[in-house]
Design an enzyme around this catalytic site. Structure first.
Site, mmCIF file in Angstrom:
data_model
loop_
_atom_site.group_PDB
_atom_site.id
_atom_site.type_symbol
_atom_site.label_atom_id
_atom_site.label_comp_id
_atom_site.label_asym_id
_atom_site.label_seq_id
_atom_site.Cartn_x
_atom_site.Cartn_y
_atom_site.Cartn_z
ATOM 1 N N ASP A 26 0.817 -1.245 -0.034
ATOM 2 C CA ASP A 26 -0.078 0.069 0.029
ATOM 3 C C ASP A 26 0.811 1.171 0.010
ATOM 4 O O ASP A 26 1.850 1.253 0.865
ATOM 5 C CB ASP A 26 -0.786 -0.041 1.292
ATOM 6 C CG ASP A 26 -1.736 1.172 1.326
ATOM 7 O OD1 ASP A 26 -2.313 1.430 0.301
ATOM 8 O OD2 ASP A 26 -2.402 1.428 2.471
ATOM 9 N N HIS B 132 -7.546 9.872 4.424
ATOM 10 C CA HIS B 132 -6.944 8.711 5.387
ATOM 11 C C HIS B 132 -7.136 9.327 6.759
ATOM 12 O O HIS B 132 -7.124 10.667 7.148
ATOM 13 C CB HIS B 132 -5.475 8.558 4.978
ATOM 14 C CG HIS B 132 -5.088 8.066 3.719
ATOM 15 N ND1 HIS B 132 -4.556 8.620 2.624
ATOM 16 C CD2 HIS B 132 -5.534 6.827 3.280
ATOM 17 C CE1 HIS B 132 -4.598 7.814 1.560
ATOM 18 N NE2 HIS B 132 -5.103 6.719 1.985
ATOM 19 N N GLY C 161 -8.966 5.774 2.034
ATOM 20 C CA GLY C 161 -9.483 6.515 3.200
ATOM 21 C C GLY C 161 -10.974 6.226 3.606
ATOM 22 O O GLY C 161 -11.613 7.065 3.819
ATOM 23 N N ALA D 7 -7.888 1.092 6.947
ATOM 24 C CA ALA D 7 -6.832 1.072 7.811
ATOM 25 C C ALA D 7 -6.971 1.333 9.239
ATOM 26 O O ALA D 7 -6.966 0.855 10.174
ATOM 27 C CB ALA D 7 -5.649 1.790 7.070
ATOM 28 N N THR D 8 -7.489 2.585 9.316
ATOM 29 C CA THR D 8 -7.597 3.377 10.639
ATOM 30 C C THR D 8 -8.455 2.869 11.573
ATOM 31 O O THR D 8 -8.287 2.303 12.839
ATOM 32 C CB THR D 8 -7.969 4.807 10.540
ATOM 33 O OG1 THR D 8 -7.165 5.329 9.648
ATOM 34 C CG2 THR D 8 -8.137 5.472 11.888
HETATM 35 P P1 13P Z 1 -8.290 4.793 6.123
HETATM 36 O O1 13P Z 1 -7.001 4.853 7.167
HETATM 37 O O2 13P Z 1 -9.025 6.233 6.262
HETATM 38 O O3 13P Z 1 -9.055 3.533 6.309
HETATM 39 O O4 13P Z 1 -7.521 4.729 4.835
HETATM 40 C C1 13P Z 1 -6.981 3.521 4.355
HETATM 41 C C2 13P Z 1 -6.232 3.292 3.107
HETATM 42 O O5 13P Z 1 -6.734 4.112 2.065
HETATM 43 C C3 13P Z 1 -5.067 2.731 3.275
HETATM 44 O O6 13P Z 1 -4.212 3.090 2.102
#
Ligand code: 13P
Length: 280
Positions: free
Chosen positions: A81, A179, A208, A231-232
């Site tokens: 990523d 993100h 994001g 991710a977050t």
């Molecule tokens: P988030 O952390 O906002 O979910 O984004 C994840 C992302 O796009 C990783 O590349």
């Protein structure tokens, strides 16, 4: 089975659903994502950023994801990523990653093209597909924060030209998501996305997505988003699980005990997103 993302995303594009791409930071998160994928019978992308790789080494993450893939009854992709340089992309490729992102979005258009092209050349020689990025997804992923003072949205005409000239397999576009943790409700520009969808015939990638309401995600999928990144929220879920365990057992010290709580929280979150992304 460890597979390339190429066929998965092509099928998703054709059949109007999306593959979930989940950032994994440790072995527990790999197990959690695997369990949710098995439970929902979903193909899955597990991904790591250069920042994550720096923490334990690309070989450690690859080994974890490969082990999950070997155990799985569903296809598993190991994806880089936000690859931030030619060298990082090639390192992940040589380590065995089956899908590579090169993020040249902070570069001027022509430089982004030439960086992406150079990564495509190497990866395609080994049948590994490449995700690129054009436009400026908000917020901060790893050390990348490229939104300051710039038009935040991907230009649809530029996107078509970029794909033509680089030969990338999928494209991350900036349509208003960011993100990290949102301060308000995210405002996705569906007009821009519709235009991109008209002009671009390869799978699009939504970055994001943590904190984006499910209905908006569904709308994005119907407009060509085939890979949806979270991710977050996984980081938050894992830490929440660990904190809950420690609250009930303040004297606890066994990583297996609190790790299991972290796994469970991530599994529940990912499970719900996998159902959403099937778009049925
Ligand atoms: P988030 O952390 O906002 O979910 O984004 C994840 C992302 O796009 C990783 O590349």
């Amino acid at each position: 089975m460890l597979v390339s993302s190429k066929e998965l995303l092509t099928d998703a594009l054709k059949n109007h659903y999306a593959i979930g791409a989940f950032n994994v930071e440790n072995m527990e998160m790999v197990i959690a994502v695997l369990n949710a994928a098995e439970e929902t019978k979903s193909p899955v992308i597990m991904q790591t950023t250069p920042g994550t790789i720096k923490y334990a080494g690309v070989d450690f993450y690859f080994a974890n994801i490969r082990a999950a893939a070997e155990r799985a009854n569903v296809p598993v992709v190991c994806h880089l990523d936000h690859g931030n340089s030619f060298e990082t992309a090639v390192l992940a490729f040589h380590t065995g990653y089956t899908s590579i992102m090169i993020d040249g979005s902070k570069l001027p258009f022509e430089e982004n093209i030439s960086l992406t092209k150079s990564v495509v050349e190497v990866c395609h020689a080994g049948n590994v597909p490449v995700e690129a990025e054009l436009g400026r997804v908000g917020g901060k992923e790893d050390d990348l924060d490229n939104t300051k003072g710039k038009n935040p949205f991907t230009d649809p005409n530029e996107a078509a030209e970029f794909i033509e000239r680089t030969g990338c397999d999928s494209l991350a576009v900036a349509v208003g998501t960011a993100h990290g943790v949102y301060k308000g409700v995210p405002q996705i520009n569906f007009e821009v996305l519709t235009k991109i969808h008209e002009l671009v015939k390869i799978p699009l990638v939504l970055h994001g997505t943590s904190g984006v309401p499910d209905e908006q995600v569904t709308k994005c999928i119907n407009l060509g988003m085939c890979k949806v990144n979270y991710a977050t929220d996984l980081r938050i879920a894992f830490t929440h699980g660990v904190k809950e365990y420690m609250k009930g057992s303040p004297e606890g010290f066994d990583p297996k005990k609190y790790g299991a709580f972290g796994i469970e929280e991530v599994r529940k979150y990912v499970l719900q997103k996998m159902i959403l992304l099937k778009n049925k």
